[in-house]
Design a protein around this motif. Sequence first.
Motif, mmCIF file in Angstrom:
data_model
loop_
_atom_site.group_PDB
_atom_site.id
_atom_site.type_symbol
_atom_site.label_atom_id
_atom_site.label_comp_id
_atom_site.label_asym_id
_atom_site.label_seq_id
_atom_site.Cartn_x
_atom_site.Cartn_y
_atom_site.Cartn_z
ATOM 1 N N GLU A 181 -28.959 -52.693 -16.513
ATOM 2 C CA GLU A 181 -28.900 -53.837 -15.606
ATOM 3 C C GLU A 181 -28.269 -55.047 -16.290
ATOM 4 O O GLU A 181 -27.478 -55.782 -15.672
ATOM 5 C CB GLU A 181 -30.306 -54.190 -15.101
ATOM 6 C CG GLU A 181 -30.856 -53.201 -14.072
ATOM 7 C CD GLU A 181 -32.181 -53.653 -13.502
ATOM 8 O OE1 GLU A 181 -32.777 -54.600 -14.064
ATOM 9 O OE2 GLU A 181 -32.629 -53.086 -12.498
ATOM 10 N N ALA A 182 -28.603 -55.257 -17.562
ATOM 11 C CA ALA A 182 -28.012 -56.374 -18.300
ATOM 12 C C ALA A 182 -26.504 -56.178 -18.450
ATOM 13 O O ALA A 182 -25.724 -57.124 -18.295
ATOM 14 C CB ALA A 182 -28.662 -56.494 -19.688
ATOM 15 N N SER A 201 -24.735 -56.867 -15.176
ATOM 16 C CA SER A 201 -24.614 -58.311 -14.944
ATOM 17 C C SER A 201 -23.515 -58.914 -15.813
ATOM 18 O O SER A 201 -22.786 -59.806 -15.379
ATOM 19 C CB SER A 201 -25.947 -59.005 -15.248
ATOM 20 O OG SER A 201 -26.977 -58.504 -14.420
ATOM 21 N N SER A 260 -26.331 -66.391 -11.446
ATOM 22 C CA SER A 260 -27.402 -65.401 -11.577
ATOM 23 C C SER A 260 -27.000 -64.240 -12.482
ATOM 24 O O SER A 260 -27.828 -63.705 -13.225
ATOM 25 C CB SER A 260 -27.816 -64.873 -10.195
ATOM 26 O OG SER A 260 -26.767 -64.133 -9.589
ATOM 27 N N SER A 280 -28.976 -63.370 -15.764
ATOM 28 C CA SER A 280 -29.561 -62.030 -15.853
ATOM 29 C C SER A 280 -29.144 -61.290 -17.118
ATOM 30 O O SER A 280 -29.944 -60.559 -17.708
ATOM 31 C CB SER A 280 -29.166 -61.199 -14.627
ATOM 32 O OG SER A 280 -29.768 -61.699 -13.460
ATOM 33 N N GLN A 281 -27.903 -61.454 -17.540
ATOM 34 C CA GLN A 281 -27.441 -60.683 -18.692
ATOM 35 C C GLN A 281 -28.226 -61.028 -19.952
ATOM 36 O O GLN A 281 -28.298 -60.232 -20.886
ATOM 37 C CB GLN A 281 -25.943 -60.902 -18.922
ATOM 38 C CG GLN A 281 -25.553 -62.259 -19.444
ATOM 39 C CD GLN A 281 -24.043 -62.436 -19.534
ATOM 40 O OE1 GLN A 281 -23.310 -62.176 -18.582
ATOM 41 N NE2 GLN A 281 -23.570 -62.868 -20.688
ATOM 42 N N LEU A 286 -32.715 -60.270 -19.044
ATOM 43 C CA LEU A 286 -33.175 -58.879 -19.040
ATOM 44 C C LEU A 286 -33.409 -58.325 -20.441
ATOM 45 O O LEU A 286 -34.018 -57.266 -20.600
ATOM 46 C CB LEU A 286 -32.153 -58.004 -18.309
ATOM 47 C CG LEU A 286 -32.132 -58.142 -16.791
ATOM 48 C CD1 LEU A 286 -30.826 -57.619 -16.214
ATOM 49 C CD2 LEU A 286 -33.315 -57.401 -16.173
ATOM 50 N N THR A 334 -29.328 -58.674 -6.257
ATOM 51 C CA THR A 334 -30.640 -58.710 -6.920
ATOM 52 C C THR A 334 -30.640 -59.730 -8.062
ATOM 53 O O THR A 334 -31.702 -60.236 -8.436
ATOM 54 C CB THR A 334 -31.023 -57.327 -7.478
ATOM 55 O OG1 THR A 334 -29.999 -56.883 -8.388
ATOM 56 C CG2 THR A 334 -31.154 -56.306 -6.361
ATOM 57 N N ASN A 335 -29.468 -60.039 -8.587
ATOM 58 C CA ASN A 335 -29.392 -61.048 -9.637
ATOM 59 C C ASN A 335 -29.800 -62.425 -9.117
ATOM 60 O O ASN A 335 -30.403 -63.218 -9.849
ATOM 61 C CB ASN A 335 -27.972 -61.115 -10.208
ATOM 62 C CG ASN A 335 -27.642 -59.914 -11.060
ATOM 63 O OD1 ASN A 335 -28.303 -59.632 -12.049
ATOM 64 N ND2 ASN A 335 -26.611 -59.181 -10.680
ATOM 65 N N ARG A 345 -33.442 -62.598 -9.072
ATOM 66 C CA ARG A 345 -33.945 -62.784 -10.436
ATOM 67 C C ARG A 345 -33.776 -64.242 -10.878
ATOM 68 O O ARG A 345 -34.668 -64.822 -11.494
ATOM 69 C CB ARG A 345 -33.225 -61.853 -11.401
ATOM 70 C CG ARG A 345 -33.753 -61.917 -12.839
ATOM 71 C CD ARG A 345 -33.068 -60.910 -13.743
ATOM 72 N NE ARG A 345 -33.338 -59.546 -13.306
ATOM 73 C CZ ARG A 345 -32.431 -58.757 -12.725
ATOM 74 N NH1 ARG A 345 -31.200 -59.193 -12.524
ATOM 75 N NH2 ARG A 345 -32.748 -57.536 -12.350
ATOM 76 N N LEU A 346 -32.627 -64.841 -10.555
ATOM 77 C CA LEU A 346 -32.409 -66.243 -10.905
ATOM 78 C C LEU A 346 -33.440 -67.133 -10.222
ATOM 79 O O LEU A 346 -33.990 -68.057 -10.848
ATOM 80 C CB LEU A 346 -30.998 -66.678 -10.498
ATOM 81 C CG LEU A 346 -30.689 -68.177 -10.606
ATOM 82 C CD1 LEU A 346 -30.869 -68.669 -12.037
ATOM 83 C CD2 LEU A 346 -29.287 -68.476 -10.108
ATOM 84 N N GLU A 357 -36.678 -66.825 -12.114
ATOM 85 C CA GLU A 357 -36.604 -67.513 -13.392
ATOM 86 C C GLU A 357 -36.677 -69.026 -13.195
ATOM 87 O O GLU A 357 -37.357 -69.740 -13.958
ATOM 88 C CB GLU A 357 -35.300 -67.155 -14.109
ATOM 89 C CG GLU A 357 -35.183 -65.702 -14.544
ATOM 90 C CD GLU A 357 -36.094 -65.359 -15.696
ATOM 91 O OE1 GLU A 357 -36.464 -66.272 -16.479
ATOM 92 O OE2 GLU A 357 -36.477 -64.181 -15.832
#
Length: 251
Positions: free
Chosen positions: A156-157, A160, A183, A187-188, A191, A235-236, A239-240, A243
């Motif tokens: 996933e990282a 991203s 994002s 994310s990179q 994760l 999905t990123n 996640r952002l 965070e």
Amino acid sequence: MEKTINITLKVWRQKGPKEKGRFEEYKLNGVSTDSSFLEMLDLLNEQLINEGKEPVVFDHDCREGICGMCSLYINGHPHGPDTSVTTCQLHMRKFKDGDVITVEPWRSAGFPVIRDLMVDRRAFDKIQQAGGYISVNTGGAQDANAIPISKLAADEAMDSATCIGCGACVAACKNGSAMLFVSAKVSQFALLPQGRVEAAERARAMVAKMDELGFGNCTNTGACAAECPKNISLTNIARLNREFICAKLKD
């Protein structure tokens, strides 16, 4: 046998950020369908130079779909009608003989036009500088198994990190939002364990810089992901948001 087509180009011409722009129409004959879109623009510029006219200014560098500089809005789509490709990877076989092709720069307050089809994308650099890094002293190269990371998180990282910062997400968004780009860059790092140290500050700083530079809000229409040449996932953005909320709660 090489196939060629004749096309009409409606190209946005603008001498500078404060100048009034306009569309100009050009006829281009004998374009090879095996040529890329940028090679076609090279042919157009050769024709214009031979006619004693100003060539069209457009941004490009690697022409391999890596640098993200070929930021063109083609027939209503960032990077053109093909999917999962940048403009330099778009080929003229995607168009038909007699087609009228409209070419514009990115349209966003965060990306002011420099000239013609070239925009200033330094805003993305400023957003990354605001928090898109880690300050962990990693020293020399570690053994691959020194820091256990699940394959899912690593994949996933990496997905991203494939964001090339081209700005197609901003161009596709009706609000000119940069949330997909931000994002992906958050994310990179978020994760991976190396990026967790500054995760809260990173999300807070990058979102603040994004807002400061004039990008719009995200309304989750999904146009950004649909037009992204590297298929960065929505999905990123979720996640952002997590965070960012966690950072605000810590405050």
